[in-house]
Design a protein around this motif. Sequence first.
Motif, short mmCIF file in Angstrom:
data_model
loop_
_atom_site.label_atom_id
_atom_site.label_comp_id
_atom_site.label_asym_id
_atom_site.label_seq_id
_atom_site.Cartn_x
_atom_site.Cartn_y
_atom_site.Cartn_z
N LYS A 1 42.87 49.67 56.45
CA LYS A 1 41.62 49.44 55.67
C LYS A 1 41.86 49.01 54.37
O LYS A 1 42.44 49.80 53.66
N ILE A 2 41.71 47.67 54.04
CA ILE A 2 41.88 47.50 52.60
C ILE A 2 40.61 47.01 51.86
O ILE A 2 39.80 46.21 52.34
N ILE A 3 40.48 47.60 50.85
CA ILE A 3 39.36 47.14 50.00
C ILE A 3 39.73 46.45 48.98
O ILE A 3 40.72 46.72 48.08
N ILE A 4 38.99 45.00 48.63
CA ILE A 4 39.52 44.20 47.57
C ILE A 4 38.32 44.23 46.68
O ILE A 4 37.27 43.73 47.04
N ALA A 5 38.52 44.78 45.13
CA ALA A 5 37.44 44.94 44.53
C ALA A 5 38.04 44.53 43.01
O ALA A 5 38.01 45.42 42.14
N PRO B 1 47.69 39.81 59.20
CA PRO B 1 46.52 39.32 59.45
C PRO B 1 45.44 40.28 60.43
O PRO B 1 44.42 39.90 60.71
N HIS B 2 46.08 41.46 60.77
CA HIS B 2 45.23 42.27 61.41
C HIS B 2 44.79 43.56 60.73
O HIS B 2 43.92 44.55 61.46
N ASP B 3 44.91 43.56 59.69
CA ASP B 3 44.41 44.57 58.88
C ASP B 3 42.78 44.33 58.76
O ASP B 3 42.36 43.33 58.56
N ASP B 4 42.10 45.43 58.24
CA ASP B 4 40.45 45.39 58.17
C ASP B 4 40.25 45.20 56.49
O ASP B 4 40.35 46.13 56.12
N VAL B 5 39.92 44.09 56.25
CA VAL B 5 39.93 43.83 54.82
C VAL B 5 38.43 43.84 54.21
O VAL B 5 37.47 42.76 55.01
N VAL B 6 37.89 44.28 53.52
CA VAL B 6 36.54 44.46 53.01
C VAL B 6 36.55 44.02 51.69
O VAL B 6 37.21 44.34 50.58
N LEU B 7 35.69 42.85 51.33
CA LEU B 7 35.57 42.20 49.91
C LEU B 7 34.45 42.87 49.18
O LEU B 7 33.29 42.81 49.68
N ASP C 1 37.12 56.06 53.56
CA ASP C 1 38.29 55.64 54.64
C ASP C 1 39.32 54.81 54.53
O ASP C 1 39.95 54.11 55.37
N ALA C 2 39.63 54.00 53.17
CA ALA C 2 40.36 53.25 52.93
C ALA C 2 41.74 53.58 52.92
O ALA C 2 42.13 54.60 52.11
N TYR D 1 38.24 52.14 36.63
CA TYR D 1 37.25 52.72 37.43
C TYR D 1 37.55 52.92 39.03
O TYR D 1 37.56 53.67 39.65
N VAL D 2 38.05 51.51 39.47
CA VAL D 2 38.31 51.48 40.87
C VAL D 2 39.57 52.37 41.13
O VAL D 2 39.57 53.03 42.14
N GLN D 3 40.44 52.43 40.42
CA GLN D 3 41.81 53.33 40.49
C GLN D 3 41.17 54.61 40.59
O GLN D 3 41.66 55.33 41.43
N ASP D 4 40.31 55.14 39.87
CA ASP D 4 39.59 56.77 40.04
C ASP D 4 39.06 57.01 41.14
O ASP D 4 39.33 57.90 41.82
N VAL D 5 38.35 55.86 41.76
CA VAL D 5 37.63 55.76 42.82
C VAL D 5 38.71 55.87 43.97
O VAL D 5 38.46 56.95 45.03
N ALA D 6 39.46 55.21 44.13
CA ALA D 6 40.87 55.30 45.04
C ALA D 6 41.42 56.48 45.20
O ALA D 6 41.79 57.19 46.05
N ARG D 7 41.79 56.98 43.74
CA ARG D 7 42.49 58.24 43.77
C ARG D 7 41.81 59.43 44.54
O ARG D 7 42.39 60.28 45.17
N SER D 8 40.70 59.35 44.10
CA SER D 8 39.64 60.57 44.73
C SER D 8 39.50 60.60 46.16
O SER D 8 39.44 61.47 46.68
N ALA D 9 39.78 59.17 46.71
CA ALA D 9 39.61 59.21 48.25
C ALA D 9 40.98 59.26 48.83
O ALA D 9 41.15 59.25 50.12
N GLY D 10 41.98 59.33 47.99
CA GLY D 10 43.39 59.47 48.66
C GLY D 10 44.03 58.25 48.90
O GLY D 10 44.88 58.17 49.77
N ALA D 11 43.27 57.02 48.44
CA ALA D 11 44.01 55.86 48.92
C ALA D 11 45.11 55.46 47.91
O ALA D 11 44.76 55.70 46.51
N ARG D 12 45.80 54.44 47.98
CA ARG D 12 46.63 53.69 46.98
C ARG D 12 45.95 52.75 46.52
O ARG D 12 45.08 52.09 47.17
#
Length: 372
Positions: free
Chosen positions: A2-6, A32-38, A275-276, A298-309
């Motif tokens: 799962k990929i978040i693009i923000a 092409p098969h990743d779940d990408v959320v914009l 779950d990203a 800010y986005v980096q802090d949110v990602a770090r808190s969730a354990g996402a790169r």
Amino acid sequence: MKIIIAPDSYKGTASAAKASEAIAAGWASIRPHDDVVLLPMADGGEGTLEAFARAHPEAHQHDVTVEGPNDVPTQARWLMLPDGTAVVEVASTSGITLLDRLRPLTAHTYGLGQAIAHALDNGARRILVALGGSSSTDGGAGALTALGARFGTDTGEELSRGGGALADLAALDLAGLRPPPPGGVLVLTDVTNPLLGLAGAAHVFGPQKGANAADIQRLEDGLNKLASLLPAHTSAPGSGAAGGTAFGLAAWGATITAGAPAVGHEIGLPGQVTDADIVITGEGRYDGQSPAGKVPSYVQDVARSAGARCFLIAGAIEEPLTTFAAYASLSAIAGSSQAAMREPLKFLTFAGAQLALNAEPSVLEESLQPQA
């Protein structure tokens, strides 16, 4: 995965929405098969209304004609979210891009107040005001006037609009001021400057709006007079935002808050990141101010808190990067800043593809330059 693009907008070249679409296209060309959320982001500046509209497709856009910062009628818009929250932008009502020429002493925020009044008339139960892109240094006096406040001179005449007129302010009547909506007013800003002093609205932001040394002193004197009459704290972080408009709205009862976290919360970014695997963010220039509350930090802090790169795509990178898992500079990819700015979406797409090559944790590539 799962990929978040923000990303934030790449100011003057690509909106956050267009940028996120271009990055997603590049990513999909490799994976092409990743779940990408914009989830295009904003911090109260350019693109805030668009970010809310994309996150809430069921929201209703309202068009309203307001008096622009140069006294010329202009078509503005604001957004009503499904829960009754209205989102209003300074940029589209009293913004600097609405001016034919800079007007450091006479530009005003009257149109912003008209848009807020229009939202109240249409049943807004809560209001978010995005303060980026302002044209004036009137301390929000124009907006308060449109909401029913009365500012006068020592001769009893109505005060002219614009920050330059505040130096002649002698009387203030708030009896006719409309009450805030029941859910309150939240002011979104990406700066922490106070209203007054060398770090305040006139000294820091006045030159960007065309003010010379004499203008700055007059604007500072005017803001001091306004502060002596309005019930708000001049030293509150962010009170100097949008030429002191944050201060004026705080006197109306608004709460000043950091824009990026507020926008992120409103569009549901923390919940999506839970779950990203990877979060991609970006902005036009990553520099010394970026780690201090801008969208990427800010986005980096949110990602770090969730354990996402967290990956970064910036138009130009002027600050050492040690905390992002991977990054790309559009200027480096394009060969120059000018080339990147001419075709931003092309190089954002390329950057998305390059970052996709770093998707697996085992891939450790320091260089994201295109292959010859």
